[in-house]
Design a protein around this motif. Structure first.
Motif, PDB file in Angstrom:
ATOM      1  N   GLY A 114       1.059  -1.249  -0.098  1.00 25.64           N
ATOM      2  CA  GLY A 114       0.065  -0.089  -0.196  1.00 25.64           C
ATOM      3  C   GLY A 114       0.907   1.176   0.208  1.00 25.64           C
ATOM      4  O   GLY A 114       0.509   2.107   0.659  1.00 25.64           O
ATOM      5  N   GLY A 115       1.986   1.230  -0.670  1.00 24.16           N
ATOM      6  CA  GLY A 115       2.950   2.533  -0.545  1.00 24.16           C
ATOM      7  C   GLY A 115       3.525   2.847   0.387  1.00 24.16           C
ATOM      8  O   GLY A 115       4.234   3.699   0.752  1.00 24.16           O
ATOM      9  N   GLU A 116       3.478   1.665   1.402  1.00 26.42           N
ATOM     10  CA  GLU A 116       4.475   1.848   2.655  1.00 26.42           C
ATOM     11  C   GLU A 116       5.452   0.667   2.681  1.00 26.42           C
ATOM     12  O   GLU A 116       5.265  -0.296   2.335  1.00 26.42           O
ATOM     13  CB  GLU A 116       3.562   1.747   4.067  1.00 26.42           C
ATOM     14  CG  GLU A 116       2.715   3.016   4.060  1.00 26.42           C
ATOM     15  CD  GLU A 116       1.903   2.866   5.132  1.00 26.42           C
ATOM     16  OE1 GLU A 116       1.859   2.002   6.134  1.00 26.42           O
ATOM     17  OE2 GLU A 116       1.021   3.969   5.483  1.00 26.42           O
ATOM     18  N   SER A 117       6.588   0.834   3.308  1.00 28.62           N
ATOM     19  CA  SER A 117       7.664  -0.219   3.328  1.00 28.62           C
ATOM     20  C   SER A 117       8.480  -0.197   4.557  1.00 28.62           C
ATOM     21  O   SER A 117       8.492   0.813   5.326  1.00 28.62           O
ATOM     22  CB  SER A 117       8.669   0.140   2.122  1.00 28.62           C
ATOM     23  OG  SER A 117       9.343   1.283   2.593  1.00 28.62           O
ATOM     24  N   VAL A 118       8.558  -1.517   5.040  1.00 29.53           N
ATOM     25  CA  VAL A 118       9.575  -1.736   6.234  1.00 29.53           C
ATOM     26  C   VAL A 118      10.590  -2.353   5.830  1.00 29.53           C
ATOM     27  O   VAL A 118      10.536  -3.484   5.312  1.00 29.53           O
ATOM     28  CB  VAL A 118       8.568  -2.326   7.371  1.00 29.53           C
ATOM     29  CG1 VAL A 118       9.713  -2.632   8.537  1.00 29.53           C
ATOM     30  CG2 VAL A 118       7.509  -1.604   7.837  1.00 29.53           C
ATOM     31  N   CYS A 119      11.954  -2.006   6.065  1.00 30.94           N
ATOM     32  CA  CYS A 119      13.233  -2.656   5.790  1.00 30.94           C
ATOM     33  C   CYS A 119      13.955  -3.071   7.315  1.00 30.94           C
ATOM     34  O   CYS A 119      13.877  -1.994   7.999  1.00 30.94           O
ATOM     35  CB  CYS A 119      14.006  -1.988   4.904  1.00 30.94           C
ATOM     36  SG  CYS A 119      13.238  -1.513   3.246  1.00 30.94           S
ATOM     37  N   CYS A 120      14.257  -4.405   7.301  1.00 30.31           N
ATOM     38  CA  CYS A 120      14.647  -4.614   8.498  1.00 30.31           C
ATOM     39  C   CYS A 120      16.240  -5.039   8.108  1.00 30.31           C
ATOM     40  O   CYS A 120      16.442  -5.707   7.237  1.00 30.31           O
ATOM     41  CB  CYS A 120      14.176  -5.662   9.151  1.00 30.31           C
ATOM     42  SG  CYS A 120      12.456  -5.241   9.792  1.00 30.31           S
TER      43      CYS A 120
END
Length: 126
Positions: free
Chosen positions: A89-95
């Motif tokens: 949805g246009g949001e990202s999380v990078c770990c």
């Protein structure tokens, strides 16, 4: 002598569980926290062992509004996601799990994921 070399070689791959530090900031593309990331001295660094609410991983989140956040991962989030990025949805999380590793615009693929892909490809050819 061979035993000594073997011990040194094995010790090089042992993870001693040291706490890592992560960049800790919130901003947009034009700020010190945005992308491309400047990593300037004005950006705070946090020791992930400083709070029981943090796990020993860094994260970078990007909202659909362009707001970027970098910090230690909240307990459990990156353990579930693993190293790498998830976008929805246009949001990202990078770990990631290296010292100050949340400086990158994107986080690279983990060695475990890469090895799994190679093994899966090899098994698929049999």
């Amino acid at each position: 002598m061979k035993a000594f070399i073997a011990i040194v070689f094995i010790a090089a791959f042992i993870d001693f569980g040291n706490a890592i530090s992560c960049y800790d900031c919130v901003g947009t593309g034009s700020s010190d926290c945005g992308d491309p990331f400047s990593g300037s001295s004005s950006v705070k660094q946090t020791d992930c062992s400083s709070s029981p609410l943090y796990e020993n991983k860094c994260w970078k989140t990007t909202g659909s509004n362009g707001l970027i956040s970098r910090s230690c991962s909240t307990l459990g989030v990156c353990s579930l996601l693993g190293n790498g990025c998830e976008t929805s949805g246009g949001e990202s999380v990078c770990c990631c799990d290296g010292n100050l590793c949340n400086s990158a615009s994107t986080t690279g693929i983990s060695y475990v994921t890469f090895a799994s892909l190679i093994i899966a490809s090899f098994l698929g050819m049999m």
